[in-house]
Design an enzyme around this catalytic site. Structure first.
Site, PDB file in Angstrom:
ATOM      1  N   HIS A 294      26.662 -17.858  38.352  1.00  0.00           N
ATOM      2  CA  HIS A 294      27.793 -18.744  38.073  1.00  0.00           C
ATOM      3  C   HIS A 294      29.045 -18.100  38.642  1.00  0.00           C
ATOM      4  O   HIS A 294      29.446 -17.013  38.216  1.00  0.00           O
ATOM      5  CB  HIS A 294      27.925 -18.938  36.554  1.00  0.00           C
ATOM      6  CG  HIS A 294      28.876 -20.019  36.162  1.00  0.00           C
ATOM      7  ND1 HIS A 294      30.225 -19.960  36.408  1.00  0.00           N
ATOM      8  CD2 HIS A 294      28.672 -21.195  35.529  1.00  0.00           C
ATOM      9  CE1 HIS A 294      30.806 -21.049  35.944  1.00  0.00           C
ATOM     10  NE2 HIS A 294      29.880 -21.821  35.404  1.00  0.00           N
ATOM     11  N   HIS A 337      32.163 -14.063  28.217  1.00  0.00           N
ATOM     12  CA  HIS A 337      32.982 -13.066  28.893  1.00  0.00           C
ATOM     13  C   HIS A 337      34.216 -12.712  28.080  1.00  0.00           C
ATOM     14  O   HIS A 337      34.610 -13.406  27.153  1.00  0.00           O
ATOM     15  CB  HIS A 337      33.371 -13.521  30.302  1.00  0.00           C
ATOM     16  CG  HIS A 337      34.396 -14.613  30.357  1.00  0.00           C
ATOM     17  ND1 HIS A 337      34.149 -15.901  29.960  1.00  0.00           N
ATOM     18  CD2 HIS A 337      35.674 -14.603  30.797  1.00  0.00           C
ATOM     19  CE1 HIS A 337      35.220 -16.651  30.144  1.00  0.00           C
ATOM     20  NE2 HIS A 337      36.176 -15.883  30.643  1.00  0.00           N
ATOM     21  N   GLU A 343      43.775 -17.319  28.335  1.00  0.00           N
ATOM     22  CA  GLU A 343      43.391 -18.658  28.761  1.00  0.00           C
ATOM     23  C   GLU A 343      43.752 -19.697  27.696  1.00  0.00           C
ATOM     24  O   GLU A 343      43.262 -19.620  26.558  1.00  0.00           O
ATOM     25  CB  GLU A 343      41.885 -18.725  29.025  1.00  0.00           C
ATOM     26  CG  GLU A 343      41.376 -17.703  30.028  1.00  0.00           C
ATOM     27  CD  GLU A 343      39.852 -17.648  30.084  1.00  0.00           C
ATOM     28  OE1 GLU A 343      39.206 -18.421  29.344  1.00  0.00           O
ATOM     29  OE2 GLU A 343      39.311 -16.828  30.845  1.00  0.00           O
ATOM     30  N   HIS A 367      42.258 -18.514  24.118  1.00  0.00           N
ATOM     31  CA  HIS A 367      41.496 -17.268  24.094  1.00  0.00           C
ATOM     32  C   HIS A 367      42.377 -16.209  24.749  1.00  0.00           C
ATOM     33  O   HIS A 367      42.476 -16.137  25.980  1.00  0.00           O
ATOM     34  CB  HIS A 367      40.177 -17.421  24.850  1.00  0.00           C
ATOM     35  CG  HIS A 367      39.286 -18.487  24.285  1.00  0.00           C
ATOM     36  ND1 HIS A 367      38.437 -19.247  25.060  1.00  0.00           N
ATOM     37  CD2 HIS A 367      39.134 -18.931  23.005  1.00  0.00           C
ATOM     38  CE1 HIS A 367      37.792 -20.096  24.303  1.00  0.00           C
ATOM     39  NE2 HIS A 367      38.195 -19.933  23.053  1.00  0.00           N
ATOM     40  N   HIS A 373      34.552 -14.883  24.358  1.00  0.00           N
ATOM     41  CA  HIS A 373      34.272 -16.308  24.196  1.00  0.00           C
ATOM     42  C   HIS A 373      33.203 -16.733  25.198  1.00  0.00           C
ATOM     43  O   HIS A 373      32.726 -15.938  26.001  1.00  0.00           O
ATOM     44  CB  HIS A 373      35.544 -17.141  24.353  1.00  0.00           C
ATOM     45  CG  HIS A 373      36.250 -16.941  25.659  1.00  0.00           C
ATOM     46  ND1 HIS A 373      37.005 -15.828  25.950  1.00  0.00           N
ATOM     47  CD2 HIS A 373      36.318 -17.721  26.770  1.00  0.00           C
ATOM     48  CE1 HIS A 373      37.509 -15.925  27.164  1.00  0.00           C
ATOM     49  NE2 HIS A 373      37.094 -17.063  27.689  1.00  0.00           N
TER      50      HIS A 373
END
Length: 438
Positions: A294, A337, A343, A367, A373
């Protein structure tokens, strides 16, 4: 507004490049030829420069526009302090930064007659507005069009509509911003927000730092992410209005008001690169993996405000637009991560592929840096067992304001009734699956 302005007000012009020169005139002959500030500007207009950066910044970074207007901006009465409502500005010192993961439902319904400015509600931010560093996260919920005019001396405003269309009547002309679009109003540009529907709701990133620009593409090459040709600036349109007009100025965190005897939206022609624009997020050219793994969410960056450290942005604007997922042997939702960047994520429509429930359009999550999270338990279980065939993600449109500094909440955001309690519970039930071979 003059008749000529009405004829031109419906149009937009494509930007030919960030930082490049653009021009527009509502009346033929209003733009001077060959000189920015001639001894006598055409048609009896006044020439005025609006500088968004210091005069001596490098040419590639310099932002300024020349405005040819009916009256100069200097012709106004004194400003007096006005109430700030729910608007707050850096430095955010009324609370300490919170490492916990937080999520909010949409703003509650406002009172009737609430315009865009009165409906602004600050969630939090960072930096120091007087030093032109950092950013703030605001939300808005409005039920009425603005009759007053607003400008923000503290930073540029990136407006992300979630419900209801907006007509931004700016000094440069008109911008239409619907849900799925973003509109940017540069620092110091005066504008009024008119509603195209009964109500309007959305998000605002106030960027105190360097102006947003397109990110460098690096190994991606010449094509991908947001294309310059898809950003649109307004065609010149002006108001020639005599009579009292309230003008509100945001300066170092406080609102100041003055009553002009004319509309300040009286620019008949302009040229430069310090201009407002609108962008359709569905035009974002998504880059992704076609093998495995990803990719990092940086590949979804639409705009970035660079800092003094290369690669470490003061704020990035990131969109998770419709796209195909085709990777093999790959966990497709965003991975678990912890990030040095903080964020704030919002949802414009539909659902986000890393959340099962609770994250709804008009709401948002925060976050802060190094807060762990990732997908909730239900999403993890589903994605771990999914058949890995090509999958089209087109039922949601989410975004992030990502910043290098922690976001400190305002007291009213920390105590809000629409702050979800028990957000941590979405990660409960992530069971131990470790089975040693020996």
């Amino acid at each position: 507004m003059s008749g000529d302005a009405r004829k031109t007000a419906e149009g937009l012009v494509y930007l030919s490049g960030f930082g490049n020169e653009h021009s527009s005139q509502a009346v033929p002959g209003a733009l001077p030829e060959g000189r920015n500030s001639p001894q006598r500007a055409p048609l009896g207009l006044y020439a005025e420069q609006l500088s968004g950066t210091a005069f001596t910044e490098p040419r590639a970074d310099n932002r300024r526009s020349w405005l040819y207007r009916i009256r100069p901006s200097a012709a106004h009465p004194a400003f007096t302090r006005a109430g700030n409502g729910a608007i707050r500005t850096a430095p955010f010192t009324q609370a300490v930064p919170d490492p916990n993961r937080l999520r909010w439902n949409p703003l509650p319904e406002p009172e009737a007659g609430t315009d865009f400015l009165a409906g602004l509600w600050t969630l939090g931010g960072n930096g120091d507005v007087a030093q032109r560093t950092g950013m703030a996260v605001h939300l808005y919920h409005a039920t009425a069009s603005m009759e007053r005019v607003f400008s923000d001396a503290d930073g540029e405003l990136l407006i992300v509509p979630e419900r209801g269309g907006l007509l931004l009547r700016t000094e440069f002309g008109l911008l239409h911003a619907e849900p799925g679009h973003v509109a940017l109003v540069p620092r110091g540009v005066r504008f009024r927000v008119e509603l195209l529907d009964e109500g309007a709701r959305g998000y605002v990133c106030e960027n105190y730092g360097a102006p947003f620009r397109l990110p460098d593409l690096g190994p991606i090459g010449a094509n991908g992410l947001a294309n310059v040709r898809d950003f649109m600036a307004p065609v010149a349109a002006y108001e020639d209005v005599e009579g009292p007009v309230e003008v509100v100025n945001k300066f170092c965190g406080n609102l100041w008001t003055a009553t002009y005897d004319h509309s300040p939206l009286d620019v008949v022609a302009w040229h430069g690169n310090h201009v407002p624009y609108v962008y359709d997020l569905r035009r974002f050219n998504v880059i992704g993996s076609i093998s495995y793994d990803h990719p990092d969410p940086s590949i979804f960056t639409v705009l970035t405000s660079p800092s003094d450290t290369p690669g470490l942005a003061g704020v990035d604007f990131v969109v998770f637009a419709p796209r195909w997922l085709v990777g093999e042997d790959t966990f497709r939702p965003p991975y678990f991560h912890r990030n040095v960047m903080s964020e704030y994520m919002g949802l414009i429509e539909g659902a986000y592929d890393a959340k099962a429930e609770g994250f709804v359009p008009g709401g948002g999550s925060l976050h802060n840096m190094m807060s762990a999270h990732g997908p909730d338990r239900e999403t993890f279980d589903r994605a771990s067992a999914a058949e890995l065939k090509p999958q089209r993600i087109d039922d949601g449109l989410a975004f992030m304001f990502e910043t290098r500094w922690p976001v400190t909440l305002t007291p009213h955001a920390a105590r809000a009734e629409h702050l979800q309690q028990g957000y941590d519970d979405v990660w409960q039930g992530l069971e131990r699956h470790f089975r040693p071979l020996h």
